[in-house]
Every structure is written in C-alpha cells, then in structure tokens.
Write a protein that holds these residues in place. Sequence first.
Motif, mmCIF file in Angstrom:
data_model
loop_
_atom_site.group_PDB
_atom_site.id
_atom_site.type_symbol
_atom_site.label_atom_id
_atom_site.label_comp_id
_atom_site.label_asym_id
_atom_site.label_seq_id
_atom_site.Cartn_x
_atom_site.Cartn_y
_atom_site.Cartn_z
ATOM 1 N N ARG A 68 -0.763 -12.828 9.215
ATOM 2 C CA ARG A 68 -1.432 -13.955 8.539
ATOM 3 C C ARG A 68 -1.061 -14.009 7.062
ATOM 4 O O ARG A 68 -0.768 -15.075 6.516
ATOM 5 C CB ARG A 68 -2.955 -13.851 8.690
ATOM 6 N N ALA A 69 -1.068 -12.852 6.394
ATOM 7 C CA ALA A 69 -0.740 -12.807 4.967
ATOM 8 C C ALA A 69 0.709 -13.246 4.720
ATOM 9 O O ALA A 69 0.989 -14.000 3.782
ATOM 10 C CB ALA A 69 -0.972 -11.405 4.409
ATOM 11 N N LEU A 70 1.634 -12.786 5.565
ATOM 12 C CA LEU A 70 3.037 -13.167 5.403
ATOM 13 C C LEU A 70 3.242 -14.652 5.689
ATOM 14 O O LEU A 70 4.030 -15.322 5.006
ATOM 15 C CB LEU A 70 3.932 -12.318 6.293
ATOM 16 N N ARG A 94 2.177 -7.352 -3.031
ATOM 17 C CA ARG A 94 0.945 -7.850 -2.426
ATOM 18 C C ARG A 94 0.887 -7.792 -0.891
ATOM 19 O O ARG A 94 -0.195 -7.894 -0.336
ATOM 20 C CB ARG A 94 0.709 -9.300 -2.842
ATOM 21 N N ALA A 95 2.001 -7.683 -0.247
ATOM 22 C CA ALA A 95 1.976 -7.687 1.224
ATOM 23 C C ALA A 95 1.196 -6.472 1.725
ATOM 24 O O ALA A 95 1.313 -5.380 1.162
ATOM 25 C CB ALA A 95 3.389 -7.678 1.785
ATOM 26 N N HIS A 147 0.503 -0.839 8.726
ATOM 27 C CA HIS A 147 -0.039 -2.180 8.474
ATOM 28 C C HIS A 147 -1.180 -2.430 9.454
ATOM 29 O O HIS A 147 -1.389 -1.658 10.389
ATOM 30 C CB HIS A 147 1.049 -3.250 8.637
ATOM 31 N N TYR A 148 -1.941 -3.501 9.193
ATOM 32 C CA TYR A 148 -2.996 -3.922 10.113
ATOM 33 C C TYR A 148 -2.482 -5.128 10.887
ATOM 34 O O TYR A 148 -2.298 -6.207 10.304
ATOM 35 C CB TYR A 148 -4.273 -4.300 9.371
ATOM 36 N N PRO A 149 -2.239 -4.963 12.204
ATOM 37 C CA PRO A 149 -1.754 -6.098 12.999
ATOM 38 C C PRO A 149 -2.707 -7.292 12.892
ATOM 39 O O PRO A 149 -3.921 -7.135 12.826
ATOM 40 C CB PRO A 149 -1.727 -5.536 14.428
ATOM 41 N N GLY A 150 -2.156 -8.452 12.866
ATOM 42 C CA GLY A 150 -2.939 -9.678 12.729
ATOM 43 C C GLY A 150 -3.122 -10.047 11.267
ATOM 44 O O GLY A 150 -2.717 -11.116 10.835
ATOM 45 N N MET A 151 -3.711 -9.160 10.494
ATOM 46 C CA MET A 151 -3.905 -9.417 9.068
ATOM 47 C C MET A 151 -2.558 -9.535 8.352
ATOM 48 O O MET A 151 -2.360 -10.433 7.527
ATOM 49 C CB MET A 151 -4.720 -8.293 8.424
#
Length: 155
Positions: free
Chosen positions: A61-63, A121-122, A54-58
């Motif tokens: 935010r998405a979750l 989508r996550a 995963h991309y930390p931060g992104m």
Amino acid sequence: MTDFAPRIVVTQDDFDLGAEAEALEAGPDTGAVVTFTGRVRNVADGLHHMEIEHYPGMTERALTEIAEQAAARWPLSGITVIHRYGALRPGARIMMVATASRHRDAAFEAASFLMDYLKSRAPFWKKEVTGAGADWVDAKDSDEDALARWSDTGT
C-alpha cells in the motif's frame, strides 16, 4: 489521473531487469525509460548477508501510494517498483525502480523521487549480518535531505 496502474512487487525472488524494462518500453507514447537497481554492498566487517523485513499488505500500500504521487506529478506512461525481502547476500539485487515517459526529464525526475522515498520512508527494515554480529541499518541524514528537496520545490 494516469491511464496505467503502477506495477508494485514485493518478493523474495530475484527479478529480470531486462524483462521489466522491456515491459515499460512497450507503451506507444514511451520515449524514455529510466531504471535504477539497488544491490547489496559488502561492508568493512565482511557482510554475510542483509536481512530485509516488511509487513505484507502495508508495504505494498505504501509503495503504491508513493508511485501514484509520482504519476500525479510527472507525465508518465508507466512505473515499476520491485523490492525484495529476506536474507540477501552481497551482490544480490535488492530493488528496482523504473519509470517511463514521453520525455527523459520526467522519467529521470520521477525515478529520483521514488528512490528518495524508498531510501528513507518505505516500510522495510534492514539488518546487516557480519562475522561480528548483526546491526539494524538506519536511514542516513543525506537520505532525509534528498527526500526534503521534493517538498521544497513543489514539483
């Protein structure tokens, strides 16, 4: 607007299902807590492990955004979303969604909504590593169909 902040955790560490559910039960207006836990399944070729990136931060935010959408749609008193990353062996917990509400229907619906989003989508990328090699895992058509039901109903 809700009077709680969704609990969003993205971690390499395992988590305590009981403690997480118990924390949601503590709300004075909570009459129902629904939990779902996803685990690493074995595959036909003998899964060695699943790698989740995963991309930390992104990702957080998405979750958070999808949890806030759930809180806006249903009368909830709490939301917890935990998702692990890294190399996870068969049987390991991958994730947990938990929702709390005064009544069970809202808790079930919100948990289902969150799960459908997470499956398709996550921003996580999964690779199955077996003795035969490694393959990236794509969302299934059935996962997309499940997510589509939330835009059709307006719930």
